[in-house]
Motif scaffolding. Structure first.
Motif, PDB file in Angstrom:
ATOM      1  N   ASP A   1      30.868  39.504  76.997  1.00 26.91           N
ATOM      2  CA  ASP A   1      32.277  39.185  76.773  1.00 26.91           C
ATOM      3  C   ASP A   1      32.892  40.260  75.864  1.00 26.91           C
ATOM      4  N   SER A   2      33.927  40.934  76.377  1.00 27.11           N
ATOM      5  CA  SER A   2      34.570  42.021  75.615  1.00 27.11           C
ATOM      6  C   SER A   2      35.092  41.548  74.268  1.00 27.11           C
ATOM      7  N   GLU A   3      35.674  40.369  74.255  1.00 22.52           N
ATOM      8  CA  GLU A   3      36.218  39.838  72.997  1.00 22.52           C
ATOM      9  C   GLU A   3      35.112  39.585  71.987  1.00 22.52           C
ATOM     10  N   LYS A   4      33.951  39.130  72.492  1.00 22.74           N
ATOM     11  CA  LYS A   4      32.814  38.874  71.591  1.00 22.74           C
ATOM     12  C   LYS A   4      32.300  40.181  70.983  1.00 22.74           C
ATOM     13  N   VAL A   5      32.281  41.252  71.785  1.00 22.63           N
ATOM     14  CA  VAL A   5      31.858  42.559  71.267  1.00 22.63           C
ATOM     15  C   VAL A   5      32.800  42.989  70.153  1.00 22.63           C
ATOM     16  N   PHE A   6      34.110  42.880  70.419  1.00 23.28           N
ATOM     17  CA  PHE A   6      35.113  43.289  69.426  1.00 23.28           C
ATOM     18  C   PHE A   6      34.971  42.463  68.148  1.00 23.28           C
ATOM     19  N   ASP A   7      34.782  41.159  68.313  1.00 24.89           N
ATOM     20  CA  ASP A   7      34.606  40.272  67.150  1.00 24.89           C
ATOM     21  C   ASP A   7      33.383  40.671  66.331  1.00 24.89           C
ATOM     22  N   PHE A   8      32.284  40.875  67.021  1.00 29.89           N
ATOM     23  CA  PHE A   8      31.015  41.193  66.359  1.00 29.89           C
ATOM     24  C   PHE A   8      31.124  42.517  65.596  1.00 29.89           C
ATOM     25  N   VAL A   9      31.650  43.533  66.270  1.00 33.19           N
ATOM     26  CA  VAL A   9      31.687  44.873  65.690  1.00 33.19           C
ATOM     27  C   VAL A   9      32.779  45.003  64.634  1.00 33.19           C
ATOM     28  N   VAL A  10      33.981  44.525  64.960  1.00 34.92           N
ATOM     29  CA  VAL A  10      35.145  44.760  64.097  1.00 34.92           C
ATOM     30  C   VAL A  10      35.358  43.614  63.118  1.00 34.92           C
ATOM     31  N   ASN A  11      35.582  42.412  63.647  1.00 35.94           N
ATOM     32  CA  ASN A  11      35.982  41.294  62.784  1.00 35.94           C
ATOM     33  C   ASN A  11      34.856  40.748  61.908  1.00 35.94           C
ATOM     34  N   GLU A  12      33.629  40.766  62.439  1.00 34.34           N
ATOM     35  CA  GLU A  12      32.505  40.243  61.659  1.00 34.34           C
ATOM     36  C   GLU A  12      31.848  41.327  60.794  1.00 34.34           C
ATOM     37  N   GLY A  13      32.314  42.573  60.943  1.00 36.92           N
ATOM     38  CA  GLY A  13      31.866  43.642  60.047  1.00 36.92           C
ATOM     39  C   GLY A  13      30.499  44.231  60.359  1.00 36.92           C
ATOM     40  N   HIS A  14      29.965  43.967  61.553  1.00 30.82           N
ATOM     41  CA  HIS A  14      28.638  44.510  61.882  1.00 30.82           C
ATOM     42  C   HIS A  14      28.707  45.997  62.237  1.00 30.82           C
ATOM     43  N   GLY A  15      29.884  46.432  62.725  1.00 34.33           N
ATOM     44  CA  GLY A  15      30.020  47.825  63.147  1.00 34.33           C
ATOM     45  C   GLY A  15      29.142  48.140  64.345  1.00 34.33           C
ATOM     46  N   VAL A  16      29.199  49.400  64.793  1.00 38.99           N
ATOM     47  CA  VAL A  16      28.327  49.772  65.912  1.00 38.99           C
ATOM     48  C   VAL A  16      26.868  49.819  65.456  1.00 38.99           C
ATOM     49  N   LYS A  17      26.649  49.991  64.173  1.00 44.63           N
ATOM     50  CA  LYS A  17      25.276  49.953  63.667  1.00 44.63           C
ATOM     51  C   LYS A  17      24.657  48.585  63.948  1.00 44.63           C
ATOM     52  N   GLY A  18      25.475  47.524  63.866  1.00 41.74           N
ATOM     53  CA  GLY A  18      24.975  46.177  64.156  1.00 41.74           C
ATOM     54  C   GLY A  18      24.488  46.042  65.588  1.00 41.74           C
ATOM     55  N   LEU A  19      25.197  46.678  66.513  1.00 45.24           N
ATOM     56  CA  LEU A  19      24.753  46.659  67.923  1.00 45.24           C
ATOM     57  C   LEU A  19      23.427  47.398  68.064  1.00 45.24           C
ATOM     58  N   CYS A  20      23.320  48.535  67.379  1.00 44.10           N
ATOM     59  CA  CYS A  20      22.073  49.321  67.449  1.00 44.10           C
ATOM     60  C   CYS A  20      20.900  48.545  66.856  1.00 44.10           C
ATOM     61  N   ASP A  21      21.161  47.875  65.734  1.00 39.97           N
ATOM     62  CA  ASP A  21      20.095  47.118  65.074  1.00 39.97           C
ATOM     63  C   ASP A  21      19.576  45.977  65.939  1.00 39.97           C
ATOM     64  N   MET A  22      20.426  45.507  66.864  1.00 41.78           N
ATOM     65  CA  MET A  22      19.999  44.432  67.770  1.00 41.78           C
ATOM     66  C   MET A  22      19.291  44.970  69.010  1.00 41.78           C
ATOM     67  N   GLY A  23      19.164  46.289  69.101  1.00 41.62           N
ATOM     68  CA  GLY A  23      18.409  46.883  70.206  1.00 41.62           C
ATOM     69  C   GLY A  23      19.221  47.110  71.465  1.00 41.62           C
ATOM     70  N   ILE A  24      20.513  47.380  71.324  1.00 38.56           N
ATOM     71  CA  ILE A  24      21.367  47.600  72.497  1.00 38.56           C
ATOM     72  C   ILE A  24      20.813  48.731  73.369  1.00 38.56           C
ATOM     73  N   GLN A  25      20.808  48.513  74.689  1.00 38.97           N
ATOM     74  CA  GLN A  25      20.259  49.501  75.633  1.00 38.97           C
ATOM     75  C   GLN A  25      21.341  50.143  76.488  1.00 38.97           C
ATOM     76  N   GLU A  26      22.515  49.532  76.502  1.00 37.57           N
ATOM     77  CA  GLU A  26      23.585  50.015  77.378  1.00 37.57           C
ATOM     78  C   GLU A  26      24.905  49.973  76.628  1.00 37.57           C
ATOM     79  N   LEU A  27      25.723  50.968  76.840  1.00 44.68           N
ATOM     80  CA  LEU A  27      26.987  51.095  76.127  1.00 44.68           C
ATOM     81  C   LEU A  27      27.980  50.030  76.588  1.00 44.68           C
ATOM     82  N   PRO A  28      28.551  49.242  75.673  1.00 48.24           N
ATOM     83  CA  PRO A  28      29.596  48.288  76.066  1.00 48.24           C
ATOM     84  C   PRO A  28      30.805  49.035  76.637  1.00 48.24           C
TER      85      PRO A  28
END
Length: 359
Positions: free
Chosen positions: A11-38
Motif C-alpha cells: 500500500d503506497s500510503e502505508k509506505v509513506f506513513d512508515f517512512v515519512v510520518n512514523e520517522g523510520h526513513g528509508v533506513k527503516g525499509l532497509c533494516d526490514m530487509g527490503i528486496q525491491e524498490l517501492p
C-alpha cells in the motif's frame, strides 16, 4: 518482520506513513530487509543517470590550499567558480581526524532507534532549526529520493546546546568551528574576484549570515539504477562546503552541456560549490550548477554539507562592485526569505528557481 514488510509495501500510503510520518526513513525499509524498490522511489527514465549521459574523461578542479596566501590559490578558486561552479580543496587545514569524526557521527545518529530520531521531525521538533526528515520535501515530490537527513541551523552556541541532538551536538559544533577559517578564506578569494576589497560586517551577513549543517544518509538501495539519492538541483546558498565519504555518488552537470561528471572522493578533500545566491550577487560571473546524488546498491553512504546563506531578511541582488563598469544587472533585488520559500515548497527539478530572480 517479512509479513509486516509485505503489508507495508502493498500500500503506497502505508509506505509513506512508515517512512515519512512514523520517522523510520528509508533506513527503516532497509533494516526490514527490503528486496525491491517501492514504486514511489522509481524515477522516470529522464531522471536516471545512464552511461550515455556520463563523461569520464573530465573532472572538476582540485585546488591545493596549503598556502592560502599564494595569489594562485585565489585565482584558481575564482576560475573554478566561473567555469565549473564546483571544485575540491585539499590541504585546507581541517585535520583528517575532525573529518573522520563527523562522518562517524553521521552513522551514529542514523543508527539511533526511529523513536529517538522522530523527536526531531517537523511535527515533533521543539525547534524549527532542528529537522530530521527523508527525501527533500516528500509532500510536494512526485518521486521520492533515497535519502534520510538531519538538518541543523546554527543560530548560536547556546541555542544549539539546548536543541541539537546530544548524539551529534558537540561534534557538529566542533566541525563548524574547524571549517570557519576555510569558509572565510574561500569567500575572501571569491569576493576578490568581484572587486570587493574587504568583507565588512554587512557583507559578512549577506554572505554567511545563516549557517546550516546537514547529515545526509544514503542507505543501500535494492534497485539503485531505478532511483536517486537526491534529484538534480542547484543549491540556493552562497557557497556549500561538502564532506563526502569514500563511496562516491555525487554528479555535477558540466556547464553548457547535458553531460554529468562524477566527483570522485579524494581523501581529506572538501567539495565546494557555488549556490544561486552567489550567482545572483556576482551577476552571473560565478555559476551555480545542477548536481545530483545516485543511489548505491552495496554500501551505506554519508555526506556532511555546510550551507552558508544570506540572512533570511537580507535583500540580495548583483553587488554594486559587479556593475561598476556599466554592466547591466541580470537580477532584481529580492528578499532572500522569498527565494528560500520557493525552493522548499517543491521537489528538486533542476535550476529553474533562479528565473524568479531575473529582471
Amino acid at each position: 518482520m517479512v509479513a509486516h514488510l509485505s503489508k507495508i509495501l502493498s500500500d503506497s500510503e502505508k509506505v509513506f506513513d512508515f517512512v515519512v510520518n512514523e520517522g523510520h526513513g528509508v533506513k527503516g525499509l532497509c533494516d526490514m530487509g527490503i528486496q525491491e524498490l517501492p514504486k514511489q522511489y522509481i524515477q522516470p527514465l529522464e531522471e536516471r543517470i545512464t552511461t550515455s549521459t556520463v563523461i569520464t574523461d573530465d573532472s572538476i578542479p582540485i585546488i591545493d590550499a596549503s598556502n592560502w596566501d599564494d595569489p594562485k590559490v585565489a585565482d584558481q578558486i575564482c576560475k573554478a567558480a566561473q567555469n565549473w561552479g564546483f571544485f575540491q580543496v585539499i590541504n585546507h587545514g581541517v585535520p583528517i581526524q575532525v573529518l573522520d569524526n563527523i562522518k562517524e557521527t553521521s552513522h551514529r545518529f542514523f543508527s539511533l532507534p526511529a523513536e529517538e530520531k522522530k523527536k526531531y521531525t517537523k511535527e515533533n521538533s521543539v525547534s524549527s532549526n532542528v529537522r530530521y526528515g527523508t527525501s527533500f520535501t516528500p509532500e510536494a515530490e512526485k518521486t521520492l529520493g533515497w535519502r534520510d537527513y538531519l538538518s541543523l541551523v546554527h543560530v548560536s552556541h547556546d541555542e544549539a546546546s539546548l536543541f541539537w541532538p546530544t548524539s551529534c551536538r558537540e561534534e557538529a559544533l566542533e566541525y563548524l568551528k574547524r571549517c570557519d577559517t576555510v569558509i572565510r578564506k574561500i569567500l575572501k578569494s571569491l569576493m576578490g574576484g568581484l572587486n570587493v576589497k574587504a568583507i565588512d560586517e554587512e557583507k559578512e551577513q549577506l554572505l554567511m549570515g545563516s549557517k546550516r549543517i546537514n547529515f545526509n544518509y544514503y542507505p543501500k538501495c535494492p534497485n539503485p539504477e531505478l532511483s536517486v539519492g537526491v534529484g538534480r538541483h542547484s543549491d540556493i546558498s552562497t557557497i556549500t562546503v561538502l564532506l563526502q565519504d569514500d563511496i562516491g555518488g555525487l554528479y555535477v552537470k558540466k556547464l553548457e552541456t547535458n553531460d554529468w561528471i562524477h566527483v570522485p572522493p579524494v581523501n581529506g578533500a572538501l567539495v565546494i560549490n557555488i549556490g544561486d545566491a552567489l550567482q545572483i550577487m556576482s551577476n552571473d560571473k560565478y555559476k551555480s550548477v545542477e548536481h545530483r546524488v545516485i543511489a548505491n546498491g552495496s554500501k551505506n553512504r554519508v555526506s556532511v554539507p555546510i550551507f552558508l546563506h544570506p540572512k533570511p531578511t537580507s535583500v540580495i541582488g548583483p553587488l554594486q562592485e559587479t556593475l561598476k563598469n556599466g554592466e547591466k544587472p541580470i537580477y532584481k533585488q529580492i528578499l532572500y526569505f522569498d527565494y528560500t520559500n520557493i525552493f522548499f515548497s517543491k521537489g528538486h527539478d533542476g535550476k529553474d528557481i533562479i528565473e524568479f530572480a531575473k529582471i
